[in-house]
Scaffold this active site. Structure first.
Site, PDB file in Angstrom:
ATOM      1  N   GLY A 144       0.681  -1.237   0.037  1.00 24.14           N
ATOM      2  CA  GLY A 144       0.048   0.017  -0.038  1.00 24.14           C
ATOM      3  C   GLY A 144       1.113   1.362   0.121  1.00 24.14           C
ATOM      4  O   GLY A 144       1.881   1.347   0.675  1.00 24.14           O
ATOM      5  N   LYS A 145       0.576   2.276  -0.788  1.00 24.93           N
ATOM      6  CA  LYS A 145       1.435   3.281  -0.979  1.00 24.93           C
ATOM      7  C   LYS A 145       1.600   3.987   0.357  1.00 24.93           C
ATOM      8  O   LYS A 145       2.934   4.499   0.503  1.00 24.93           O
ATOM      9  CB  LYS A 145       0.764   4.282  -1.948  1.00 24.93           C
ATOM     10  CG  LYS A 145       0.905   3.689  -3.538  1.00 24.93           C
ATOM     11  CD  LYS A 145       0.390   4.734  -4.614  1.00 24.93           C
ATOM     12  CE  LYS A 145       0.578   3.861  -5.965  1.00 24.93           C
ATOM     13  NZ  LYS A 145       2.057   3.720  -6.126  1.00 24.93           N
ATOM     14  N   THR A 165       9.452  11.698 -11.792  1.00 27.36           N
ATOM     15  CA  THR A 165      10.186  10.749 -11.669  1.00 27.36           C
ATOM     16  C   THR A 165      10.287  10.068 -13.210  1.00 27.36           C
ATOM     17  O   THR A 165       9.303   9.608 -13.779  1.00 27.36           O
ATOM     18  CB  THR A 165       9.394   9.782 -10.540  1.00 27.36           C
ATOM     19  OG1 THR A 165       8.483   9.197 -10.857  1.00 27.36           O
ATOM     20  CG2 THR A 165       9.680  10.256  -9.154  1.00 27.36           C
ATOM     21  N   ASP A 174      13.608  -5.612  -8.499  1.00 23.84           N
ATOM     22  CA  ASP A 174      12.185  -5.637  -8.579  1.00 23.84           C
ATOM     23  C   ASP A 174      11.750  -3.779  -8.080  1.00 23.84           C
ATOM     24  O   ASP A 174      12.280  -3.468  -6.849  1.00 23.84           O
ATOM     25  CB  ASP A 174      11.919  -6.560  -6.988  1.00 23.84           C
ATOM     26  CG  ASP A 174      10.375  -6.224  -6.861  1.00 23.84           C
ATOM     27  OD1 ASP A 174       9.654  -5.593  -7.567  1.00 23.84           O
ATOM     28  OD2 ASP A 174       9.786  -6.996  -5.911  1.00 23.84           O
ATOM     29  N   ASP A 227       7.412   4.814  -4.182  1.00 25.09           N
ATOM     30  CA  ASP A 227       7.096   5.298  -2.892  1.00 25.09           C
ATOM     31  C   ASP A 227       8.158   5.491  -1.729  1.00 25.09           C
ATOM     32  O   ASP A 227       8.159   6.790  -1.072  1.00 25.09           O
ATOM     33  CB  ASP A 227       6.333   4.129  -1.942  1.00 25.09           C
ATOM     34  CG  ASP A 227       4.884   3.668  -2.768  1.00 25.09           C
ATOM     35  OD1 ASP A 227       4.417   4.547  -3.448  1.00 25.09           O
ATOM     36  OD2 ASP A 227       4.454   2.439  -2.889  1.00 25.09           O
ATOM     37  N   GLY A 285      10.609  -7.262  -3.297  1.00 22.05           N
ATOM     38  CA  GLY A 285       9.498  -6.862  -2.318  1.00 22.05           C
ATOM     39  C   GLY A 285       9.386  -5.084  -2.229  1.00 22.05           C
ATOM     40  O   GLY A 285      10.370  -4.551  -2.958  1.00 22.05           O
TER      41      GLY A 285
END
Length: 304
Positions: free
Chosen positions: A44-45, A221, A249, A255, A290
């Protein structure tokens, strides 16, 4: 929990459990495919940003809503383990938000998000957390919670706090929300969505177009190309390059970038300086698997 003075960063946003399964290929309608073992990660952000900031050394707090269930407990555990103040995390009202993610061998993923409790984070919840907002230097929001809740954050934003907004997933933003962004932090896809057909083709054009619709500052970004920074208070926009890394990843890297940027501007750094630090944080984050598990400490960023 509030005896340690003001928070460097207050994140108001989403907390999800990411349920990830690897597949050889994504199933067609009516088809069943076999997948790898299920792995469950805190995501979740909002939750990602709070953990990323705390891991770097910021005094971070999170306002979010999770379910009274195992996924909610996983998310609270991961926040506390990182050192985030969770006094503002509300429990109950719906199951914890979940992202169902299938990843194929090329790394492409398909995601179904069930917002769950995130959709129940209300304007009233924001008003009830007024004391937390009042002591924050920077308040960071994203769009995985209801837009009227984001609008409420803007409406009650303390004059001493700076608002950072990442419009993800992208949605049309009301003028008063855009005007409060300092900075608006977004990627190329989100910039094109907000600008529509008038977007232009370069970061320079996107930044100019975005500043024209209200934000005090904009950070775009650009993945491996770093970031592009434009601020109404300074003359020239700046391109900030990223260190070269082997990406493993990219989940959560945006975030981590936004959290690092928000923290550093709260410490008084100029936007371009903060962005130079944030691209290093984002680069370090893509070198691990992750989202939250891959977020670097300050030492790991310095070693990059």
């Amino acid at each position: 929990m509030h005896d340690h003075g003001p928070h460097d960063l207050l994140v108001i946003g989403s907390a999800n459990a990411d349920l990830v399964i690897g597949v050889e290929r994504r199933p067609a309608p009516g088809e069943t495919v076999l997948g790898s073992d299920l792995s469950v990660h805190p995501g979740g952000k909002g939750a990602n940003q709070a953990v990323a900031a705390a891991r770097l050394g910021a005094r971070a707090a999170l306002i979010a809503r999770v379910g009274d269930d195992d996924h909610g407990r996983l998310l609270l555990r991961s926040q506390r383990a990182a050192g985030v103040d969770t006094a503002g995390v509300l429990v109950g009202g719906a199951p914890t938000g979940v992202a169902l993610i299938t990843v194929d061998p090329s790394g492409d993923n398909s995601i179904v998000v069930s917002p769950g409790a995130n959709a129940r984070l209300t304007p009233a919840d924001v008003r009830a957390a007024q004391d937390l907002l009042a002591e924050a230097r920077v308040i960071s929001v994203q769009l995985e919670i209801p837009l009227d809740t984001v609008a409420e954050v803007v409406a009650v934003l303390p004059p001493t706090a700076r608002l950072v907004l990442n419009p993800s997933p992208p949605a049309p933003l009301p003028p008063d929300v855009l005007a409060a962004c300092d900075p608006l932090v977004l990627n190329e896809h989100e910039a094109r969505f907000i600008l529509g057909s008038s977007a232009g083709a370069t970061p320079e054009e996107w930044a100019a177009g975005l500043l024209a619709i209200g934000p005090r500052s904009v950070v775009i970004t650009l993945g491996a190309q770093g970031a592009f920074v434009a601020d109404t208070r300074t003359d020239a926009p700046v391109h900030v390059p990223s260190p070269r890394v082997e990406a493993v990843d990219t989940t959560g890297a945006g975030d981590a970038f936004t959290a690092a940027l928000a923290w550093r501007i709260g410490l008084g750094e100029p936007l371009a300086t903060a962005a130079a630090f944030a691209v290093r944080v984002g680069a370090a984050a893509v070198t691990g698997q992750g989202a939250q598990e891959s977020f670097p400490t300050a030492e790991e960023v310095a070693a990059l």
